[in-house]
Design a protein around this motif. Structure first.
Motif, PDB file in Angstrom:
ATOM      1  N   SER A   1      21.166 -32.690  26.334  1.00  0.00           N
ATOM      2  CA  SER A   1      20.147 -33.492  25.655  1.00  0.00           C
ATOM      3  C   SER A   1      20.785 -34.500  24.710  1.00  0.00           C
ATOM      4  CB  SER A   1      19.196 -32.571  24.886  1.00  0.00           C
ATOM      5  OG  SER A   1      18.268 -33.326  24.127  1.00  0.00           O
ATOM      6  N   THR A   2      21.820 -34.060  23.983  1.00  0.00           N
ATOM      7  CA  THR A   2      22.518 -34.958  23.057  1.00  0.00           C
ATOM      8  C   THR A   2      23.212 -36.081  23.806  1.00  0.00           C
ATOM      9  OG1 THR A   2      22.855 -33.115  21.528  1.00  0.00           O
ATOM     10  CG2 THR A   2      24.242 -35.069  21.226  1.00  0.00           C
ATOM     11  N   VAL A   3      23.845 -35.739  24.919  1.00  0.00           N
ATOM     12  CA  VAL A   3      24.504 -36.766  25.737  1.00  0.00           C
ATOM     13  C   VAL A   3      23.484 -37.778  26.235  1.00  0.00           C
ATOM     14  CG1 VAL A   3      25.749 -37.175  27.891  1.00  0.00           C
ATOM     15  CG2 VAL A   3      26.443 -35.304  26.397  1.00  0.00           C
TER      16      VAL A   3
ATOM     17  N   LEU B   1      30.864 -36.820  26.960  1.00  0.00           N
ATOM     18  CA  LEU B   1      30.481 -37.854  26.004  1.00  0.00           C
ATOM     19  C   LEU B   1      30.943 -39.230  26.468  1.00  0.00           C
ATOM     20  CD1 LEU B   1      31.356 -35.967  22.687  1.00  0.00           C
ATOM     21  CD2 LEU B   1      29.101 -36.266  23.717  1.00  0.00           C
TER      22      LEU B   1
ATOM     23  N   LEU C   1      21.351 -28.097  25.074  1.00  0.00           N
ATOM     24  CA  LEU C   1      21.380 -28.934  23.878  1.00  0.00           C
ATOM     25  C   LEU C   1      22.440 -30.026  24.007  1.00  0.00           C
ATOM     26  CD1 LEU C   1      20.438 -29.516  20.988  1.00  0.00           C
ATOM     27  CD2 LEU C   1      22.093 -27.802  20.198  1.00  0.00           C
ATOM     28  N   LEU C   2      23.594 -29.668  24.566  1.00  0.00           N
ATOM     29  CA  LEU C   2      24.664 -30.653  24.754  1.00  0.00           C
ATOM     30  C   LEU C   2      24.227 -31.753  25.710  1.00  0.00           C
ATOM     31  CD1 LEU C   2      27.591 -31.560  24.330  1.00  0.00           C
ATOM     32  CD2 LEU C   2      28.270 -30.004  26.174  1.00  0.00           C
TER      33      LEU C   2
ATOM     34  N   SER D   1      22.969 -23.605  24.765  1.00  0.00           N
ATOM     35  CA  SER D   1      23.878 -24.558  24.115  1.00  0.00           C
ATOM     36  C   SER D   1      24.220 -25.708  25.062  1.00  0.00           C
ATOM     37  CB  SER D   1      25.160 -23.841  23.673  1.00  0.00           C
ATOM     38  OG  SER D   1      24.873 -22.847  22.706  1.00  0.00           O
TER      39      SER D   1
ATOM     40  N   GLU E   1      20.642 -38.595  24.772  1.00  0.00           N
ATOM     41  CA  GLU E   1      20.234 -39.426  23.638  1.00  0.00           C
ATOM     42  C   GLU E   1      21.293 -40.468  23.307  1.00  0.00           C
ATOM     43  OE1 GLU E   1      19.387 -36.754  20.480  1.00  0.00           O
ATOM     44  OE2 GLU E   1      17.510 -36.012  21.359  1.00  0.00           O
ATOM     45  N   LEU E   2      22.559 -40.096  23.445  1.00  0.00           N
ATOM     46  CA  LEU E   2      23.632 -41.069  23.207  1.00  0.00           C
ATOM     47  C   LEU E   2      23.552 -42.220  24.199  1.00  0.00           C
ATOM     48  CD1 LEU E   2      26.742 -38.784  22.500  1.00  0.00           C
ATOM     49  CD2 LEU E   2      25.574 -40.287  20.883  1.00  0.00           C
TER      50      LEU E   2
ATOM     51  N   SER F   1      28.756 -40.668  29.632  1.00  0.00           N
ATOM     52  CA  SER F   1      27.318 -40.403  29.508  1.00  0.00           C
ATOM     53  C   SER F   1      26.476 -41.299  30.408  1.00  0.00           C
ATOM     54  CB  SER F   1      26.877 -40.584  28.042  1.00  0.00           C
ATOM     55  OG  SER F   1      27.138 -41.919  27.598  1.00  0.00           O
TER      56      SER F   1
END
Length: 571
Positions: free
Chosen positions: A225-227, A136, A222-223, A219, A229-230, A139
């Motif tokens: 992808s979230t990173v 995170l 997904l992690l 999972s 997007e951040l 990123s």
């Protein structure tokens, strides 16, 4: 001890100077030093760089944690943090930092070689948590992300093998990190992490055949992808701040000073020392009293009274008494002496707002005071002198009032010694974004709200609106919106007043899409180009139904370029 004292002094100076990066660096080194001096004594809370810290500072925190864990008898866990710091330095290509890390870890390992490692578990879960936090925090660094994912996969054990590679445009690949067997055969999962140094960073892995391993890989997807997007959200926020910058705003009496107002403030500072009458002109709500208070504040009279008087708020028959005072019994109802505002402002400043509305019968007495400094209160036959500086303001055209006989010509020349004119807000639209940020923050403090933000589309409408009430109207509009908003709300265009939404709605332009424009060669170049640009922008906005992204794309310019042209051309 001497080194620790130097670090404490550094932290104190960095705190005073607001140098957070230096403060965090010194705090981490101080913590490490204390651990080395007294490894068996608790040294307090580990300094945490916090979200948004630089990759270099995060790597330093990992190094300090690694050496501190080793010093306190946990070298195995410390090594994991050492390896994470090494991954960051290698990804950044920071060779000096890598050498310093290796030296520090080698010295620590040598000094703690006779100590036994704790047996409170292998710390695998904590290691994975640290790695996720690193994902995170880094990123925007694809190489660090890729190598950190490999470390996670190594601890989780859900693959037969995984590899992170950097692929150049030529197809040549460089392995950044790998774990397990070579990745080959069917069932390979591939992820594009991002680009760095003109190379595409990719992750390839071979999941184990069981369902739990495949769910773990999902999972991980997904992690990642979230990173991603951040990072996109962070980039968009930085772009918005570039388009609508939050400037550092100097202030006076809690009022924003920037742009044209800052230029006027510089003039106010220059004339403050001269005891001359100042006339401030400008539309209602532009900040004339703010400028008058600045002149008073910059002058040697700053510790003396500043008395404002609005010439339109007092009945004409009472205005003279209000200004110059009266004796007891001077008129019906005068049951006591009144000093008047002029005497109340003794040795200070009297601000005569809307002087153009002053009654004609009162103007000669004001003229006499300006010329001689003498006043004669009602009912008192003996005039006396009062030292008061006069600053006048008006939103009226005094020259026109003189021609109409509503303002004395001799008084006009007496008050128009130094003239400062404040432009309306519509003529200084570049100041609006900073004003909006300031007033929103101020309203949040007033109404105990937090996290309220202004959407980009809302900011555009605020910039394009003509603001007949100027800064005062803008501030009141934002106070209303913030008062009705929830915490962490995004102020969208629907929150604006109906008048603002209607005024700034993109209406049909005068030129329809596809219509040609004829230009006489005898016209001047600059205004002709401006007219063509204006018509093309209106046509593009009409064709895109007011969608700025589409209009900018059709014109072949950026969204920011479209905004700047609309601002310059008044579209």
């Amino acid at each position: 001890d001497d080194g620790l004292k130097c670090l404490n002094v550094t932290m104190e100076l960095a705190s005073q100077a607001g140098e957070n990066a230096l403060l965090n660096t010194a705090a981490l080194l101080a913590f490490e030093t204390k651990t080395i001096i007294a490894p068996t004594t608790p040294v307090g809370t580990l300094p945490f760089p916090g979200p948004g810290a630089s990759s270099g500072l995060s790597a330093l925190a990992e190094r300090v944690l690694a050496t501190s864990l080793a010093q306190t008898g946990q070298p195995g866990r410390g090594r994991r943090h050492y390896e994470r710091a090494a991954r960051v330095h290698r990804a950044l290509g920071n060779v000096p930092a890598q050498i310093e890390l290796d030296r520090s870890w080698a010295n620590t390992a040598a000094a703690t070689a006779d100590r036994h490692e704790d047996i409170e578990g292998d710390g695998g879960s904590a290691t994975v948590m640290h790695s996720i936090a690193a994902l995170l925090n880094h990123s925007g660094q694809p190489e660090i992300l890729a190598t950190e994912v490999i470390a996670i996969l190594n601890h989780v054990g859900c693959t037969t093998g995984a590899v992170a590679v950097a692929r150049e445009e030529s197809g040549r690949e460089t392995v950044l990190a790998a774990v397990g067997s070579p990745v080959a055969g069917p069932g390979i999962r591939a992820f594009t992490i991002g680009t760095a140094r003109q190379r595409t960073i990719e992750l390839r892995l071979q999941p184990l055949p069981d369902l739990e391993a495949q769910a773990t890989v999902n999972s991980l997807a997904l992690l990642l992808s979230t990173v991603g997007e951040l990072e996109v959200a962070r980039a968009e926020r930085e772009q918005r701040l570039t388009l609508w910058p939050i400037d550092h705003l100097p202030s006076l009496d809690d009022s924003v000073i920037l742009g044209e107002m800052a230029t006027l403030m510089a003039s106010a500072r220059r004339i403050a020392a001269a005891n001359v009458v100042v006339l401030i002109t400008g539309e209602s709500g532009t900040g004339k009293e703010v400028l008058a208070r600045a002149i008073h504040g910059y002058s040697s009279r700053a510790r003396k009274p500043f008395i404002p008087f609005n010439c339109t708020t007092i009945a004409r028959e009472l205005a003279e008494s209000q200004l110059f005072g009266h004796r007891r019994g001077a008129f019906t109802g005068a049951d006591r002496d009144a000093p008047g505002l002029v005497r109340s402002a003794k040795d200070g400043t009297l601000f005569l707002d809307e002087i153009g509305e002053m009654a004609l019968e009162l103007q000669p007495k004001l003229l006499r005071f300006l010329e001689s400094g003498e006043i004669s209160p009602l009912g008192d036959s003996s005039p006396f002198t009062v030292d008061v500086r006069i600053i006048a303001a008006t939103n009226a055209n005094l020259e026109a009032l003189v021609e109409q006989g509503r303002f004395r010509e001799d008084l006009y020349y007496r008050v128009n010694v130094v003239r400062l004119t404040i432009p309306p807000l519509r003529d200084r639209r570049d100041e609006i974004p900073s004003l909006v940020h300031h007033f929103v923050a101020k309203a949040c403090g007033e109404f105990n709200k937090s996290g309220v933000r202004v959407a980009e589309e809302t900011m555009e409408q605020l910039i394009l609106y003509p603001w007949p009430g100027n800064v005062r109207q803008l501030q009141n509009e934002l106070r209303r919106i913030v008062a009705l908003a929830d915490n962490d709300a995004v102020l969208t265009p629907v929150t604006l007043s109906r008048a603002i939404r209607q005024e700034t709605a993109s209406g049909p332009g005068r030129v329809a899409p596809g219509v040609e424009v004829s230009v006489p060669f005898s016209d001047k170049l600059a205004p002709t180009i401006s007219r063509i640009e204006r018509d093309m922008i209106k046509a593009a906005l009409t064709a895109s139904n007011g969608k700025l992204e589409a209009a900018a794309k059709a014109l072949g310019i950026s969204r920011k370029g479209l905004y700047l042209k609309r601002q310059r051309l008044g579209v």
